[in-house]
Design an enzyme around this catalytic site. Structure first.
Site, PDB file in Angstrom:
ATOM      1  NE  ARG A 142      34.484  22.053   5.756  1.00  0.00           N
ATOM      2  CZ  ARG A 142      34.858  21.052   6.614  1.00  0.00           C
ATOM      3  NH1 ARG A 142      35.320  20.094   6.110  1.00  0.00           N
ATOM      4  NH2 ARG A 142      34.708  21.528   7.783  1.00  0.00           N
ATOM      5  CD  GLU A 152      34.815  13.348   6.062  1.00  0.00           C
ATOM      6  OE1 GLU A 152      34.486  14.235   6.685  1.00  0.00           O
ATOM      7  OE2 GLU A 152      35.889  13.395   5.242  1.00  0.00           O
ATOM      8  NE  ARG A 184      40.302  20.423   8.100  1.00  0.00           N
ATOM      9  CZ  ARG A 184      39.952  19.003   7.740  1.00  0.00           C
ATOM     10  NH1 ARG A 184      38.662  18.635   7.412  1.00  0.00           N
ATOM     11  NH2 ARG A 184      40.983  18.302   7.490  1.00  0.00           N
ATOM     12  CD  GLU A 204      30.439  15.609  11.666  1.00  0.00           C
ATOM     13  OE1 GLU A 204      31.543  16.152  11.570  1.00  0.00           O
ATOM     14  OE2 GLU A 204      29.599  16.622  12.262  1.00  0.00           O
ATOM     15  CG  HIS A 260      32.098  17.796   6.358  1.00  0.00           C
ATOM     16  ND1 HIS A 260      33.184  17.700   7.163  1.00  0.00           N
ATOM     17  CD2 HIS A 260      31.350  18.833   6.590  1.00  0.00           C
ATOM     18  CE1 HIS A 260      32.799  18.487   8.065  1.00  0.00           C
ATOM     19  NE2 HIS A 260      31.666  19.180   7.723  1.00  0.00           N
ATOM     20  CG  ASP A 306      -1.726   1.153   1.437  1.00  0.00           C
ATOM     21  OD1 ASP A 306      -1.651   1.856   0.487  1.00  0.00           O
ATOM     22  OD2 ASP A 306      -2.267   1.426   2.256  1.00  0.00           O
ATOM     23  CD  GLU A 341      33.581  15.210  14.080  1.00  0.00           C
ATOM     24  OE1 GLU A 341      33.926  16.245  15.097  1.00  0.00           O
ATOM     25  OE2 GLU A 341      34.440  14.879  12.961  1.00  0.00           O
ATOM     26  CD  GLU A 372      33.667  12.090  10.614  1.00  0.00           C
ATOM     27  OE1 GLU A 372      34.486  11.835   9.523  1.00  0.00           O
ATOM     28  OE2 GLU A 372      33.247  13.360  10.948  1.00  0.00           O
ATOM     29  CD  GLU A 424      35.476  17.793   3.375  1.00  0.00           C
ATOM     30  OE1 GLU A 424      35.088  17.346   4.229  1.00  0.00           O
ATOM     31  OE2 GLU A 424      36.394  18.668   3.225  1.00  0.00           O
TER      32      GLU A 424
END
Length: 470
Positions: A360, A130, A339, A132, A269, A51, A212, A220, A358
């Protein structure tokens, strides 16, 4: 495995039950279980009926019949069932037309991969998230007409440093200082180790795990990159394993982006790169050893980032994490190593095979199939239209003055703003019929009615501290 191999595997392992897993639209795994005798080679074509009107964001009740069709390449033994159970991830089909369902997130991800190949730009898109998460000892919450609260507890929570625990042994990570401490401060080493061993048993390659930054059990686990659909499948197993191993230890795990005030939230990330004929396409002689194609891909991500946020940061809680001036990378700039930029170019290895970007600003509350597909489509749009990402920003964005920062765009400030951005900017998602107009409209409508409006209607507990005595 082929269908025949799946049947032989089930027989050799003494399997008694078949569990069929599939994804609802917002991003939670759903399942139902049938006796293994119901599985035949025909099942991989004919599927199993269910369903669809009871699944969030899916069919109306008058057209509710749907099919789940198991993918034999995903067959594994479920590691948590008491009875030997074969489990497979399924695709969703219309029982009349036998066409794949346009709101099935896995179908959207499969179409994104197919569209990429049709362009001739690349034949493989690798993704490496990655994700977390927090592991708590207790979580209580409620919201009624006359009260609203949540209460989190963790043996690791710094707020418990003065609690009578008979005895209190200390070793509770300080706020924003939970990154990489050894046990006993990291009290969850063995639990995370069991998580990664379970993932490895299912064929998911793991690179590392660690505590982390936040107090109260933030962790992580890094999965090795994989092609888009396979990576999204792995992410679903990742969440399933993290939650079930935590429960085995009488703990609870959450991928909610910002469960704790005044400490770091949980991001995801997401590393990504394009390959063709076994060769990496992101390596070159441009900035940070990147190719022109890679920079155009970044240009597409940055241009469409506000709309992407509706899929990669898809909850109202996501924007408690994505706040300017704090730890999350809200600024839409790119840089090598830096970063604080929304898009980073990792510089760990000079190998062309390691060249990747990457992104982020995503978080692990996202539906991985939709998030990865949307980012790929944005990157491909950047390549197809040669979108210049502009100059890199190699300064610490958090140290920029107001005049410099005024020229750096940022992600939307709320889910509502992200949904408005998606309304205005979604043509890039519809190339190759990857996202249909219906799929986008339903996503926006669901998020507005079920999440944005519901939160808007309710008083926030902190508003009483601010305004009760007015």
């Amino acid at each position: 495995m082929t269908p025949k191999e799946v049947l032989k595997f089930a027989e050799s392992k003494g399997v008694k039950l078949l569990d069929l897993k599939f994804m609802d639209y917002p991003g939670l795994w759903q399942h139902f279980t049938v006796p293994i005798l119901e599985l035949s080679e025909d099942s991989f074509e004919e599927g199993f009926g269910f369903d669809g009107s009871s699944i969030r964001g899916w069919q109306a009740i008058h057209v509710s019949d749907m099919l789940v069709v198991p993918d034999p390449t995903t067959a594994v033994l479920d590691p948590f069932t008491a009875v030997p159970t074969l489990t497979m991830i399924c695709n969703i089909l219309d029982p009349i037309t036998k066409e794949k369902y346009s709101r099935d997130p896995r179908n959207i991800a499969q179409k994104a991969e197919a569209y990429m190949k049709s362009t001739g730009i690349a034949d493989t898109a690798y993704f490496g998230p990655e994700a977390e998460f927090f592991i708590f000892d207790d979580i209580r919450f409620d919201s009624r007409e006359q009260h609203s609260f949540y209460h989190i507890d963790s043996i690791e929570g710094r707020w418990n440093s003065g609690r009578e625990e008979n005895p209190n042994l200390g070793y509770k990570p300080r706020y924003k200082e939970g990154y990489f401490p050894v046990p006993p401060t990291d009290s969850l080493q063995d639990i995370r180790s069991e998580m990664i061993l379970t993932m490895t048993e299912l064929g998911i390659e793991i690179e590392c795990h660690h505590h982390e930054v936040a107090t109260a059990g933030q962790g992580e686990i890094d999965m090795r990159f994989a092609p888009l659909v396979k990576c999204a499948d792995n992410l679903m197993w990742y969440k399933y394993i993290v939650k079930n191993v935590a429960q085995k230890y009488c703990k609870t795990a959450t991928f909610m982006p910002k469960p704790i005030w005044n400490d770091n939230g949980s991001g995801m990330h997401t590393h990504q790169s394009l390959w063709k004929a076994g060769k990496p396409l992101f390596a070159g002689s441009r900035y940070a050893g990147m190719s022109e194609l890679a920079l155009y891909y970044i240009g597409g991500i940055l241009k469409h980032a506000p709309a992407l946020c509706a899929f990669v940061a898809p909850t109202t809680n996501s924007y408690k994490r994505l706040v300017p001036g704090f730890e999350a990378p809200v600024n839409l700039a790119y840089s090598s190593r830096n970063r604080s930029a929304g898009v980073r170019i990792p510089m760990y290895s000079p190998s062309p095979k390691a060249k990747r970007i990457e992104v982020r600003f995503p978080d692990p509350a996202c539906n991985g199939y939709l998030a990865f597909a949307a980012m790929l489509m944005a990157g491909l749009d950047g390549i197809e239209n040669k979108i210049d990402p502009g100059e890199p920003l190699d300064k610490d964005i958090y140290e920029l003055g107001p005049e410099e920062l005024a020229h750096v765009p940022s992600v939307p400030g709320s889910l509502e703003d992200a949904l408005y951005a998606l309304e205005k900017d979604h043509d890039f998602l519809m190339k190759g019929d990857v996202f249909t107009q219906d799929a986008i409209d339903v996503w926006i409508r669901y998020k507005r009615t079920k999440e944005v409006n519901e939160l808007r209607l309710r008083p926030h507990p902190y508003e009483f501290a601010l305004y009760y005595d007015i």
